[in-house]
Scaffold this active site. Structure first.
Site, mmCIF file in Angstrom:
data_model
loop_
_atom_site.group_PDB
_atom_site.id
_atom_site.type_symbol
_atom_site.label_atom_id
_atom_site.label_comp_id
_atom_site.label_asym_id
_atom_site.label_seq_id
_atom_site.Cartn_x
_atom_site.Cartn_y
_atom_site.Cartn_z
ATOM 1 C CB SER A 195 1.268 -2.073 -0.076
ATOM 2 O OG SER A 195 2.001 -1.875 1.121
ATOM 3 C CE1 TYR A 248 5.884 -0.943 -2.893
ATOM 4 C CE2 TYR A 248 4.956 -0.292 -0.783
ATOM 5 C CZ TYR A 248 5.133 -1.236 -1.778
ATOM 6 O OH TYR A 248 4.537 -2.485 -1.657
#
Length: 279
Positions: free
Chosen positions: A164, A177
């Site tokens: 990401s 995350y």
């Protein structure tokens, strides 16, 4: 102006990965679904991993099979070692081997740092980071056992970690995350360093803002989308097919000399767009 999801063009049905065997984790929805279908479109036989949503996974299998390749669905929780070991063993049994591992499965459990529970922290790290490690480890064993088969691929195997932009962009309210994706970056590079002498290529794809159910609130109204576009210099929100195309090309022999790299597919989100006018 933003584009709609239908405007992203999937790769043409060329035999980029003909004869190769791929496993995509978390492949019954979103980016994983598009990636599994994209790999099938360019000739790979594909295993569609899922942890919940069997009917959706079977729908993905049928779409992949429509390209004239083989596919099946396999339920497994990638954070559980025994389930990952069994999943790879079945791929080898069903397909003879595995050539491409796309470690895509991931999730979010968002909270402010003072409200985040240890369970929320562990769940995200277990799936997003440990799950990728387990999948990479088991795939690497098979790659090393088999070695290079030149008529199939220049490499003994390809591991693609789904990361990401938040492997390098901090994200308040999502510390678990962001930490998991930062871990993916260093894990991927270390695996690449260790496995490259065995002709195993390890790389990562780092999506930016992509139209998936997990972040629908960020783009499903004109107001929300306009706010999101301020973070994207290319002025459109990405589609799952943007990621699928990147994975397919990265897994192909056209990228055989690409090792230990992260391909950011983000419309320029990592270019610090807030500084475009001088900061």
């Amino acid at each position: 102006m933003a584009t709609t999801a239908s405007e992203t063009r999937p790769l043409a049905a060329l035999p980029l990965l003909k004869g190769q065997k791929a496993l995509v984790t978390g492949a019954n929805s979103g980016i994983g679904k598009a990636t599994a279908i994209g790999l099938g479109r360019v000739g790979a036989d594909v295993v569609v991993n899922y942890v919940a949503g069997k009917e959706a996974a079977e729908d993905v299998v049928r779409e992949i099979q429509s390209f004239g390749v083989r596919a099946y669905a396999h339920e497994a929780d990638v954070s559980q070692e025994d389930q990952v070991v069994a999943m790879i063993a079945r791929v080898v049994e069903e397909f003879g081997t595995i050539d491409i591992m796309v470690a895509n499965a991931g999730l979010q459990r968002d909270a402010s740092v003072t409200d985040m529970t240890l369970a929320q922290w562990h769940k995200v790290l277990d799936v997003n980071l440990t799950g990728q490690f387990l999948c990479a480890r088991e795939a690497a064993k098979e790659f090393m056992r088999r070695g290079v088969v030149p008529e199939v691929s220049c490499a003994a195997g390809k591991i693609i970690c789904m990361s990401s932009v938040h492997q390098i962009i901090p994200w308040a309210g999502h510390v678990n995350y962001a930490a998991s994706k930062g871990g993916v970056l260093m894990m991927m590079q270390t695996l690449a360093q260790e496995l490259a002498p065995h002709r195993i290529r390890v790389n990562a794809v780092a999506p930016g803002a992509i139209r998936t159910p997990i972040n629908r609130s960020a783009w499903d109204t004109p107001e929300a989308e306009e706010a999101l576009l301020r973070l994207i210099p290319y002025r459109r929100v990405g589609d799952p097919e943007d990621i699928a195309n990147a994975v397919a090309v990265l897994a192909s022999d056209f990228m055989d000399y690409v090792v230990g790299s992260t391909l950011y597919v983000d419309g320029g989100m990592t270019l610090f767009p807030g500084f475009a006018t001088g900061g």
